[in-house]
Design a protein around this motif. Sequence first.
Motif, short mmCIF file in Angstrom:
data_model
loop_
_atom_site.label_atom_id
_atom_site.label_comp_id
_atom_site.label_asym_id
_atom_site.label_seq_id
_atom_site.Cartn_x
_atom_site.Cartn_y
_atom_site.Cartn_z
N LEU A 255 0.83 -1.20 0.00
CA LEU A 255 0.00 0.00 0.00
C LEU A 255 0.87 1.25 0.00
O LEU A 255 0.64 2.18 -0.76
CB LEU A 255 -0.93 0.00 1.22
N LEU A 256 1.87 1.26 0.85
CA LEU A 256 2.73 2.43 0.98
C LEU A 256 3.65 2.62 -0.21
O LEU A 256 4.15 3.72 -0.44
CB LEU A 256 3.54 2.35 2.27
N ALA A 257 3.86 1.57 -0.98
CA ALA A 257 4.71 1.68 -2.17
C ALA A 257 3.94 2.22 -3.37
O ALA A 257 4.56 2.53 -4.39
CB ALA A 257 5.29 0.30 -2.51
N GLN A 258 2.63 2.37 -3.25
CA GLN A 258 1.82 2.84 -4.37
C GLN A 258 1.94 4.36 -4.51
O GLN A 258 1.60 5.08 -3.60
CB GLN A 258 0.35 2.46 -4.18
N PRO A 259 2.38 4.83 -5.67
CA PRO A 259 2.52 6.27 -5.86
C PRO A 259 1.21 6.98 -6.23
O PRO A 259 1.06 8.17 -6.00
CB PRO A 259 3.52 6.38 -7.01
N ASP A 260 0.25 6.23 -6.77
CA ASP A 260 -0.98 6.90 -7.20
C ASP A 260 -2.19 6.35 -6.45
O ASP A 260 -2.20 5.20 -6.04
CB ASP A 260 -1.17 6.76 -8.72
N PRO A 261 -3.22 7.16 -6.29
CA PRO A 261 -4.41 6.76 -5.55
C PRO A 261 -5.10 5.52 -6.10
O PRO A 261 -5.63 4.71 -5.34
CB PRO A 261 -5.32 7.98 -5.64
N ALA A 262 -5.11 5.32 -7.41
CA ALA A 262 -5.76 4.15 -7.98
C ALA A 262 -5.08 2.87 -7.49
O ALA A 262 -5.74 1.87 -7.23
CB ALA A 262 -5.73 4.21 -9.51
N GLY A 263 -3.76 2.91 -7.32
CA GLY A 263 -3.03 1.76 -6.79
C GLY A 263 -3.37 1.50 -5.34
O GLY A 263 -3.46 0.35 -4.91
N ILE A 264 -3.56 2.56 -4.56
CA ILE A 264 -3.93 2.41 -3.15
C ILE A 264 -5.29 1.71 -3.05
O ILE A 264 -5.46 0.78 -2.27
CB ILE A 264 -3.97 3.78 -2.45
N GLU A 265 -6.24 2.15 -3.85
CA GLU A 265 -7.57 1.52 -3.80
C GLU A 265 -7.48 0.05 -4.18
O GLU A 265 -8.14 -0.79 -3.58
CB GLU A 265 -8.56 2.25 -4.71
N HIS A 266 -6.62 -0.28 -5.14
CA HIS A 266 -6.46 -1.68 -5.54
C HIS A 266 -5.90 -2.52 -4.38
O HIS A 266 -6.34 -3.64 -4.14
CB HIS A 266 -5.55 -1.78 -6.76
N VAL A 267 -4.93 -1.99 -3.65
CA VAL A 267 -4.34 -2.72 -2.52
C VAL A 267 -5.39 -2.89 -1.42
O VAL A 267 -5.51 -3.97 -0.83
CB VAL A 267 -3.08 -2.02 -1.99
N ILE A 268 -6.19 -1.85 -1.16
CA ILE A 268 -7.26 -1.97 -0.16
C ILE A 268 -8.25 -3.04 -0.58
O ILE A 268 -8.71 -3.84 0.23
CB ILE A 268 -7.95 -0.61 0.07
N GLU A 269 -8.53 -3.11 -1.87
CA GLU A 269 -9.43 -4.14 -2.38
C GLU A 269 -8.85 -5.54 -2.17
O GLU A 269 -9.55 -6.47 -1.79
CB GLU A 269 -9.71 -3.91 -3.87
N ARG A 270 -7.53 -5.68 -2.38
CA ARG A 270 -6.88 -6.97 -2.13
C ARG A 270 -6.95 -7.35 -0.66
O ARG A 270 -7.13 -8.52 -0.31
CB ARG A 270 -5.42 -6.93 -2.59
N ILE A 271 -6.82 -6.37 0.23
CA ILE A 271 -6.94 -6.64 1.67
C ILE A 271 -8.36 -7.11 1.98
O ILE A 271 -8.55 -8.09 2.71
CB ILE A 271 -6.57 -5.39 2.49
N CYS A 272 -9.35 -6.45 1.42
CA CYS A 272 -10.74 -6.85 1.65
C CYS A 272 -11.01 -8.24 1.08
O CYS A 272 -11.74 -9.03 1.68
CB CYS A 272 -11.71 -5.83 1.06
N GLN A 273 -10.41 -8.56 -0.06
CA GLN A 273 -10.58 -9.90 -0.63
C GLN A 273 -9.93 -10.94 0.28
O GLN A 273 -10.47 -12.03 0.47
CB GLN A 273 -10.00 -9.97 -2.04
N TYR A 274 -8.77 -10.62 0.84
CA TYR A 274 -8.11 -11.52 1.79
C TYR A 274 -9.03 -11.78 2.99
O TYR A 274 -9.17 -12.91 3.44
CB TYR A 274 -6.78 -10.93 2.26
N ILE A 275 -9.65 -10.72 3.48
CA ILE A 275 -10.57 -10.87 4.61
C ILE A 275 -11.73 -11.78 4.22
O ILE A 275 -12.12 -12.67 4.98
CB ILE A 275 -11.07 -9.48 5.08
N ALA A 276 -12.28 -11.58 3.02
CA ALA A 276 -13.38 -12.42 2.56
C ALA A 276 -12.93 -13.88 2.43
O ALA A 276 -13.65 -14.80 2.85
CB ALA A 276 -13.92 -11.91 1.23
N ASP A 277 -11.75 -14.09 1.90
CA ASP A 277 -11.24 -15.45 1.72
C ASP A 277 -10.92 -16.14 3.05
O ASP A 277 -10.93 -17.37 3.12
CB ASP A 277 -9.97 -15.44 0.86
N ASN A 278 -10.62 -15.36 4.06
CA ASN A 278 -10.25 -15.91 5.38
C ASN A 278 -11.28 -15.52 6.44
O ASN A 278 -10.94 -15.35 7.61
CB ASN A 278 -8.86 -15.41 5.77
#
Length: 189
Positions: free
Chosen positions: A79-102
Amino acid sequence: MSKELTESRRTRYTRRAMQDALIELLRDQPLGSITVKALCERADVNRSTFYAHYASIEELLHDIEDETMAWVTTALEQLLAQPDPAGIEHVIERICQYIADNRNHLQVLMSPKADIGFQQQLLGLIYSQRGVGEQLQSSAGYPAEAQMRMRFAVSGSIGLLQYWLATDLAASPESVSHTIFTMCTPATQ
Protein backbone atom coordinates in the motif's frame (compact mmCIF):
# COMPACT_ATOMS: atom_id res chain seq x y z
CA MET A 1 6.53 -19.37 19.50
CA SER A 2 5.61 -22.76 18.06
CA LYS A 3 8.08 -25.60 18.19
CA GLU A 4 10.20 -26.01 15.10
CA LEU A 5 9.17 -28.98 12.95
CA THR A 6 9.96 -29.86 9.41
CA GLU A 7 7.40 -27.98 7.36
CA SER A 8 5.96 -30.90 5.42
CA ARG A 9 2.57 -31.01 3.77
CA ARG A 10 1.33 -33.21 6.62
CA THR A 11 2.62 -30.73 9.21
CA ARG A 12 0.88 -27.84 7.44
CA TYR A 13 -2.34 -29.87 7.24
CA THR A 14 -2.20 -30.78 10.94
CA ARG A 15 -1.54 -27.19 12.00
CA ARG A 16 -4.36 -25.93 9.77
CA ALA A 17 -6.72 -28.53 11.27
CA MET A 18 -5.85 -27.37 14.78
CA GLN A 19 -6.19 -23.70 13.80
CA ASP A 20 -9.58 -24.34 12.22
CA ALA A 21 -10.71 -26.30 15.28
CA LEU A 22 -9.69 -23.47 17.61
CA ILE A 23 -11.56 -20.91 15.51
CA GLU A 24 -14.68 -23.12 15.51
CA LEU A 25 -14.51 -23.49 19.29
CA LEU A 26 -13.96 -19.75 19.77
CA ARG A 27 -17.25 -19.08 17.97
CA ASP A 28 -19.10 -20.71 20.87
CA GLN A 29 -16.93 -20.15 23.93
CA PRO A 30 -14.22 -17.87 25.29
CA LEU A 31 -10.57 -18.81 24.93
CA GLY A 32 -10.15 -19.52 28.64
CA SER A 33 -12.76 -22.29 28.63
CA ILE A 34 -11.34 -24.22 25.67
CA THR A 35 -9.41 -27.31 26.68
CA VAL A 36 -6.69 -29.13 24.78
CA LYS A 37 -8.87 -32.24 24.92
CA ALA A 38 -11.81 -30.46 23.24
CA LEU A 39 -9.51 -28.92 20.65
CA CYS A 40 -7.91 -32.27 19.81
CA GLU A 41 -11.30 -33.94 19.47
CA ARG A 42 -12.49 -31.19 17.11
CA ALA A 43 -9.26 -31.30 15.06
CA ASP A 44 -9.17 -35.12 15.10
CA VAL A 45 -5.62 -35.23 16.43
CA ASN A 46 -4.25 -36.69 19.64
CA ARG A 47 -2.81 -34.69 22.51
CA SER A 48 0.77 -35.69 21.75
CA THR A 49 0.35 -34.28 18.24
CA PHE A 50 -0.97 -31.02 19.69
CA TYR A 51 1.98 -30.75 22.10
CA ALA A 52 4.45 -31.58 19.31
CA HIS A 53 3.33 -28.33 17.68
CA TYR A 54 2.23 -26.04 20.52
CA ALA A 55 2.84 -25.63 24.23
CA SER A 56 -0.65 -24.21 24.85
CA ILE A 57 -3.90 -23.15 23.24
CA GLU A 58 -2.80 -19.54 23.64
CA GLU A 59 0.32 -20.30 21.60
CA LEU A 60 -1.88 -21.79 18.86
CA LEU A 61 -4.00 -18.63 18.83
CA HIS A 62 -0.85 -16.49 18.63
CA ASP A 63 0.32 -18.58 15.68
CA ILE A 64 -2.95 -17.77 13.87
CA GLU A 65 -2.58 -14.10 14.77
CA ASP A 66 1.07 -14.03 13.66
CA GLU A 67 0.19 -15.45 10.24
CA THR A 68 -2.47 -12.78 9.83
CA MET A 69 -0.14 -10.01 10.98
CA ALA A 70 2.55 -11.16 8.53
CA TRP A 71 0.06 -10.90 5.69
CA VAL A 72 -1.14 -7.47 6.86
CA THR A 73 2.46 -6.24 7.09
CA THR A 74 3.11 -7.27 3.49
CA ALA A 75 -0.15 -5.65 2.34
CA LEU A 76 0.74 -2.41 4.12
CA GLU A 77 4.17 -2.35 2.52
CA GLN A 78 2.50 -2.72 -0.88
CA LEU A 79 0.00 0.00 0.00
CA LEU A 80 2.73 2.43 0.98
CA ALA A 81 4.71 1.68 -2.17
CA GLN A 82 1.82 2.84 -4.37
CA PRO A 83 2.52 6.27 -5.86
CA ASP A 84 -0.98 6.90 -7.20
CA PRO A 85 -4.41 6.76 -5.55
CA ALA A 86 -5.76 4.15 -7.98
CA GLY A 87 -3.03 1.76 -6.79
CA ILE A 88 -3.93 2.41 -3.15
CA GLU A 89 -7.57 1.52 -3.80
CA HIS A 90 -6.46 -1.68 -5.54
CA VAL A 91 -4.34 -2.72 -2.52
CA ILE A 92 -7.26 -1.97 -0.16
CA GLU A 93 -9.43 -4.14 -2.38
CA ARG A 94 -6.88 -6.97 -2.13
CA ILE A 95 -6.94 -6.64 1.67
CA CYS A 96 -10.74 -6.85 1.65
CA GLN A 97 -10.58 -9.90 -0.63
CA TYR A 98 -8.11 -11.52 1.79
CA ILE A 99 -10.57 -10.87 4.61
CA ALA A 100 -13.38 -12.42 2.56
CA ASP A 101 -11.24 -15.45 1.72
CA ASN A 102 -10.25 -15.91 5.38
CA ARG A 103 -13.55 -14.85 6.91
CA ASN A 104 -13.87 -17.81 9.30
CA HIS A 105 -10.66 -16.94 11.11
CA LEU A 106 -11.01 -13.18 10.86
CA GLN A 107 -14.61 -13.09 12.08
CA VAL A 108 -13.30 -14.52 15.34
CA LEU A 109 -9.97 -12.65 15.45
CA MET A 110 -11.70 -9.30 14.94
CA SER A 111 -14.40 -10.00 17.52
CA PRO A 112 -14.34 -9.79 21.32
CA LYS A 113 -14.39 -13.62 21.44
CA ALA A 114 -10.66 -13.93 20.79
CA ASP A 115 -7.69 -12.02 22.13
CA ILE A 116 -8.55 -8.29 22.13
CA GLY A 117 -4.80 -7.72 22.11
CA PHE A 118 -4.76 -8.85 18.47
CA GLN A 119 -6.90 -5.89 17.42
CA GLN A 120 -4.67 -3.54 19.40
CA GLN A 121 -1.61 -5.13 17.82
CA LEU A 122 -3.17 -4.68 14.38
CA LEU A 123 -3.87 -1.00 15.03
CA GLY A 124 -0.36 -0.56 16.42
CA LEU A 125 1.13 -2.12 13.31
CA ILE A 126 -0.82 0.20 11.04
CA TYR A 127 -0.10 3.31 13.13
CA SER A 128 3.61 2.48 13.26
CA GLN A 129 4.01 2.27 9.48
CA ARG A 130 5.85 5.31 8.30
CA GLY A 131 3.91 6.96 5.57
CA VAL A 132 0.38 5.74 6.32
CA GLY A 133 -0.71 9.22 7.32
CA GLU A 134 1.09 10.81 4.42
CA GLN A 135 -0.35 8.38 1.86
CA LEU A 136 -3.94 8.59 3.03
CA GLN A 137 -4.08 12.16 4.31
CA SER A 138 -1.57 14.16 2.31
CA SER A 139 -3.70 17.32 2.24
CA ALA A 140 -3.72 17.93 5.99
CA GLY A 141 -2.81 21.48 6.96
CA TYR A 142 -0.30 20.60 9.70
CA PRO A 143 1.33 17.47 11.25
CA ALA A 144 -1.10 17.17 14.17
CA GLU A 145 -4.04 17.25 11.76
CA ALA A 146 -2.41 14.58 9.59
CA GLN A 147 -1.95 12.39 12.68
CA MET A 148 -5.59 12.86 13.75
CA ARG A 149 -6.86 12.13 10.22
CA MET A 150 -4.72 9.02 9.99
CA ARG A 151 -5.92 7.69 13.35
CA PHE A 152 -9.53 8.38 12.39
CA ALA A 153 -9.07 6.68 9.02
CA VAL A 154 -7.42 3.57 10.49
CA SER A 155 -9.83 3.22 13.43
CA GLY A 156 -12.82 3.85 11.18
CA SER A 157 -11.57 1.32 8.65
CA ILE A 158 -11.04 -1.31 11.35
CA GLY A 159 -14.55 -0.58 12.67
CA LEU A 160 -16.02 -0.93 9.19
CA LEU A 161 -14.20 -4.23 8.66
CA GLN A 162 -15.49 -5.51 12.02
CA TYR A 163 -19.03 -4.51 11.01
CA TRP A 164 -18.58 -6.17 7.61
CA LEU A 165 -17.41 -9.39 9.28
CA ALA A 166 -20.25 -9.24 11.83
CA THR A 167 -22.79 -8.98 8.97
CA ASP A 168 -21.24 -12.09 7.40
CA LEU A 169 -19.82 -10.04 4.54
CA ALA A 170 -23.16 -8.68 3.34
CA ALA A 171 -21.33 -6.27 0.98
CA SER A 172 -18.77 -7.18 -1.66
CA PRO A 173 -15.04 -6.73 -1.03
CA GLU A 174 -15.01 -4.13 -3.81
CA SER A 175 -17.79 -2.13 -2.17
CA VAL A 176 -16.09 -2.16 1.24
CA SER A 177 -12.70 -1.23 -0.21
CA HIS A 178 -14.24 1.63 -2.19
CA THR A 179 -15.96 2.93 0.97
CA ILE A 180 -12.69 2.77 2.92
CA PHE A 181 -10.79 4.48 0.13
CA THR A 182 -13.28 7.31 -0.37
CA MET A 183 -13.73 7.91 3.36
CA CYS A 184 -9.99 7.94 4.05
CA THR A 185 -8.74 10.08 1.21
CA PRO A 186 -9.41 13.78 1.01
CA ALA A 187 -11.59 15.01 -1.81
CA THR A 188 -9.72 16.84 -4.53
CA GLN A 189 -10.83 20.35 -5.09
